[in-house]
Design an enzyme around this catalytic site. Structure first.
Site, PDB file in Angstrom:
ATOM      1  N   HIS A  36       0.860  -1.173   0.000  1.00 43.49           N
ATOM      2  CA  HIS A  36       0.000   0.000   0.000  1.00 43.49           C
ATOM      3  C   HIS A  36       0.905   1.234   0.000  1.00 43.49           C
ATOM      4  O   HIS A  36       1.663   1.438   0.938  1.00 43.49           O
ATOM      5  CB  HIS A  36      -0.895  -0.021   1.244  1.00 43.49           C
ATOM      6  CG  HIS A  36      -1.936   1.062   1.276  1.00 43.49           C
ATOM      7  ND1 HIS A  36      -1.637   2.396   1.291  1.00 43.49           N
ATOM      8  CD2 HIS A  36      -3.288   0.984   1.290  1.00 43.49           C
ATOM      9  CE1 HIS A  36      -2.754   3.103   1.326  1.00 43.49           C
ATOM     10  NE2 HIS A  36      -3.766   2.261   1.317  1.00 43.49           N
TER      11      HIS A  36
ATOM     12  N   HIS B 204      -0.100   3.586  11.673  1.00 44.66           N
ATOM     13  CA  HIS B 204       1.067   4.452  11.596  1.00 44.66           C
ATOM     14  C   HIS B 204       1.047   5.527  12.680  1.00 44.66           C
ATOM     15  O   HIS B 204       0.002   5.847  13.260  1.00 44.66           O
ATOM     16  CB  HIS B 204       1.221   5.083  10.207  1.00 44.66           C
ATOM     17  CG  HIS B 204       0.067   5.924   9.760  1.00 44.66           C
ATOM     18  ND1 HIS B 204      -1.172   5.413   9.473  1.00 44.66           N
ATOM     19  CD2 HIS B 204      -0.025   7.248   9.517  1.00 44.66           C
ATOM     20  CE1 HIS B 204      -1.978   6.367   9.071  1.00 44.66           C
ATOM     21  NE2 HIS B 204      -1.319   7.503   9.099  1.00 44.66           N
TER      22      HIS B 204
ATOM     23  N   GLU C 221      -3.226  15.202  11.229  1.00 45.73           N
ATOM     24  CA  GLU C 221      -4.213  14.885  10.193  1.00 45.73           C
ATOM     25  C   GLU C 221      -5.637  15.221  10.659  1.00 45.73           C
ATOM     26  O   GLU C 221      -6.165  14.607  11.584  1.00 45.73           O
ATOM     27  CB  GLU C 221      -4.133  13.399   9.837  1.00 45.73           C
ATOM     28  CG  GLU C 221      -2.753  12.944   9.391  1.00 45.73           C
ATOM     29  CD  GLU C 221      -2.653  11.433   9.246  1.00 45.73           C
ATOM     30  OE1 GLU C 221      -3.696  10.754   9.371  1.00 45.73           O
ATOM     31  OE2 GLU C 221      -1.536  10.921   9.037  1.00 45.73           O
TER      32      GLU C 221
ATOM     33  N   HIS D  20      -6.151  13.109  14.138  1.00 45.66           N
ATOM     34  CA  HIS D  20      -5.030  12.318  14.633  1.00 45.66           C
ATOM     35  C   HIS D  20      -3.816  13.233  14.639  1.00 45.66           C
ATOM     36  O   HIS D  20      -3.234  13.522  13.586  1.00 45.66           O
ATOM     37  CB  HIS D  20      -4.808  11.091  13.753  1.00 45.66           C
ATOM     38  CG  HIS D  20      -6.018  10.197  13.695  1.00 45.66           C
ATOM     39  ND1 HIS D  20      -6.578   9.793  12.512  1.00 45.66           N
ATOM     40  CD2 HIS D  20      -6.782   9.661  14.674  1.00 45.66           C
ATOM     41  CE1 HIS D  20      -7.626   9.024  12.759  1.00 45.66           C
ATOM     42  NE2 HIS D  20      -7.776   8.934  14.072  1.00 45.66           N
TER      43      HIS D  20
ATOM     44  N   HIS E 221      -2.670   5.629  14.922  1.00 43.07           N
ATOM     45  CA  HIS E 221      -4.021   5.406  14.409  1.00 43.07           C
ATOM     46  C   HIS E 221      -3.950   4.426  13.246  1.00 43.07           C
ATOM     47  O   HIS E 221      -2.870   4.035  12.806  1.00 43.07           O
ATOM     48  CB  HIS E 221      -4.683   6.720  13.984  1.00 43.07           C
ATOM     49  CG  HIS E 221      -3.855   7.556  13.046  1.00 43.07           C
ATOM     50  ND1 HIS E 221      -2.748   8.268  13.445  1.00 43.07           N
ATOM     51  CD2 HIS E 221      -3.977   7.784  11.706  1.00 43.07           C
ATOM     52  CE1 HIS E 221      -2.227   8.913  12.409  1.00 43.07           C
ATOM     53  NE2 HIS E 221      -2.941   8.620  11.340  1.00 43.07           N
TER      54      HIS E 221
END
Length: 438
Positions: free
Chosen positions: A288, A331, A337, A361, A367
Site C-alpha cells: 500500500h 502508523h 491529520e 489524529h 491510528h
C-alpha cells in the site's frame, strides 16, 4: 450562476465583461476604457521569482480604497485563529466527531463558520485552521475578504454560489473552491442550506505537488481547474464589507457593491476543481503506497517536502494489490491529520466515521484501521475490488492542531472512539510462523 470558466491552474488569464474593457499593450494607461480604474492585486511580493509571482490587474468601477470606510471591530464568535489554545480540559487522544446538524438559525458563510482546530501562527503566516461551516442565509448585501489566508471550501451537503471580484463560481459536494487571500466575495445557497469544511491556509498558497517519478500525468491535472470569466455587480445600495485581519474582524459600511471588476488579467484568481477528475495512482502488484500519492494541492513550507498543509483525498479507485494489507496501515506520523468525509464510507473505518463528520489524529498519535476493517482486510479474498461511492479528505499539516473550545464541547464528540481498536488482541505465537487467524 454561469457554467463557463477558463481552464488551467496558475495560468495567465485575461477576460472582460464588456468588449474592449481590457487595455491593450499596457497595464495602467492614462485613461482606462469605460472610465474604469486600474488596480493590481498581489498575492506575492513584487520581487518574487517570475515562476512564483502572483498578481492580477483589475479594471474596476471604483478602486478598492472606495470600498473601505471607517472600520468598526465586530465579533465572529466561533471563528478562531492561531495561535489559539483553549483551556477546555480535553485530554490528549485520537478524536472523532459525528456530523453536526444544520442549525435552524440564520447563518451566513461568515457567521456560520465553526473552527475545530488551529495550528501555527497567523502573525508569521504559517499554519492553518480547520473549520466546519453552516449556511442558511445568503450574503445578499454583505461581502468579505480574508487577509489572513486563502480559503479552501469543500461542501458536504448543499451547493454554494460564490460571487467573487473576478467572477462567479458554483460548487457542490465533490467539488472544491479556493478563494485567494485578500479577494472580496460573498456566498449564497444554490439549493437550500449547506454545510461543509474549510481549510484556512495562512502560509504559502496552494499549488500542485511535484509528481516525481510519476511523471507528466495523473493526480490533479492543470486543465481540470477552472477560474471564472469576468463579471461585475453594479449595485448602488447600502452594503457591508467585513475583513478578517490577524484574527480580528472589522466591518465598514459602503454604499455600493465592491464586486465591480469589469475586466481582469493575471494569474492570481479564484478557482474550482471537481475532485472526481483526480486520477489516482496506486500499487498494481503488492503493498500500500504512502497516502501522499493522493495529494491534490500542497502549500509548501520553507523545508523541501514538508508541507505547511497538504490537501489529500481518498476517492473511488480500484484495489488490486496481491498478498497485501490494502487499507491504510497503522502508523504514527509527525504530521497532524484533520480528516473529513464528503460521502460514502472510508475503507479504514467500518463504523462511526460518517459523512459530515471529522477525525483528528495529531502529531505522533497512533491510528489506523478499526478491528472490523483489519479482520476484513487480513482474511478476505484479495480479488480486484473497486471502492465506489466514497470520498474522504485530509488537511495534513506539519504543525500540531489545537482543538478549540467549540470542538471540545460538541455533543457529537465520540467519547468511545478509542474503543474501535479494543478488539485488536495479541496474536503473537513464536511457535507458529504462518498466521491464519486467531
Amino acid at each position: 450562476m454561469p457554467d463557463h470558466y477558463m481552464h488551467g491552474f496558475g495560468n495567465e488569464f485575461e477576460t472582460e465583461a464588456l468588449p474592449g474593457a481590457l487595455p491593450q499593450g499596457q497595464n495602467s494607461p492614462q485613461r482606462c476604457p469605460y472610465g474604469l480604474y486600474a488596480e493590481q492585486l498581489s498575492g506575492s511580493p513584487f520581487t518574487a521569482p517570475r515562476s512564483a509571482n502572483e498578481r492580477s490587474w483589475l479594471y474596476r468601477i471604483r478602486p478598492s480604497v472606495k470600498h473601505t470606510g471607517r472600520f468598526a471591530r465586530i465579533s465572529v464568535r466561533n471563528w478562531k485563529t492561531a495561535p489559539h489554545i483553549d483551556d477546555h480540559g480535553l485530554p490528549l487522544g485520537q478524536l472523532r466527531w459525528g456530523p453536526q446538524p444544520i442549525p435552524s438559525e440564520s447563518l451566513t458563510f461568515v457567521t456560520g463558520m465553526r473552527t475545530m482546530t488551529t495550528a501555527g501562527d497567523v502573525n508569521t503566516q504559517t499554519g492553518m485552521a480547520a473549520h466546519l461551516y453552516h449556511v442558511t442565509e445568503d450574503m445578499t448585501d454583505d461581502y468579505f475578504y480574508n487577509a489572513d489566508g486563502e480559503l479552501l471550501i469543500a461542501p458536504q451537503m448543499g451547493g454554494l454560489d460564490i460571487a467573487t471580484e473576478l467572477g462567479l463560481i458554483a460548487i457542490g459536494p465533490g467539488e472544491i473552491a479556493v478563494i485567494p487571500r485578500g479577494m472580496k466575495f460573498k456566498v449564497g445557497q444554490s439549493d437550500g442550506p449547506s454545510r461543509g469544511y474549510v481549510c484556512e491556509n495562512y502560509g504559502a498558497k496552494f499549488t500542485l505537488p511535484e509528481r516525481g517519478p510519476i511523471g507528466a500525468n495523473c493526480l490533479a491535472n492543470r486543465r481540470d481547474f477552472k477560474s471564472p470569466v469576468a463579471w461585475y455587480e453594479e449595485k448602488e445600495t447600502p452594503c457591508r464589507l467585513t475583513v478578517k485581519w490577524c484574527g480580528g474582524f472589522h466591518r465598514t459600511e459602503i454604499g455600493h457593491s465592491p464586486l465591480d471588476v469589469v475586466a481582469w488579467h493575471g494569474n492570481y484568481a479564484p478557482y474550482k476543481y471537481d475532485l472526481r477528475s483526480f486520477a489516482p495512482v496506486g500499487a498494481i502488484l503488492f503493498d500500500h503506497p504512502d497516502p501522499s500519492i493522493f495529494t491534490v494541492l500542497t502549500a509548501p513550507s520553507g523545508e523541501a517536502g514538508v508541507a505547511n498543509v497538504d490537501f489529500v483525498i481518498f476517492p473511488e479507485r480500484w484495489l488490486v494489490a496481491e498478498h497485501s494489507f490494502r487499507p491504510p496501515w497503522y502508523h504514527v506520523n509527525i504530521m497532524s491529520e484533520f480528516m473529513g468525509l464528503i460521502y460514502g464510507q472510508y475503507d479504514a473505518k467500518a463504523h462511526g466515521f460518517l459523512p459530515g463528520g471529522v477525525s483528528l489524529h495529531n502529531c505522533m498519535l497512533p491510528h489506523g484501521p478499526d478491528k472490523e476493517a483489519f479482520d476484513k482486510a487480513s482474511f478476505g479474498e484479495l480479488k480486484p475490488h473497486k471502492l465506489t461511492d466514497s470520498l474522504a479528505f485530509m488537511f495534513e499539516t506539519r504543525y500540531p492542531q489545537h482543538v478549540t473550545e467549540y470542538g471540545a464541547k460538541l455533543p457529537t464528540l465520540q467519547s468511545d472512539y478509542i474503543d474501535c481498536w479494543r478488539g485488536l488482541e495479541k496474536n503473537f505465537d513464536p511457535k507458529r510462523r504462518e498466521w491464519t487467524g486467531p
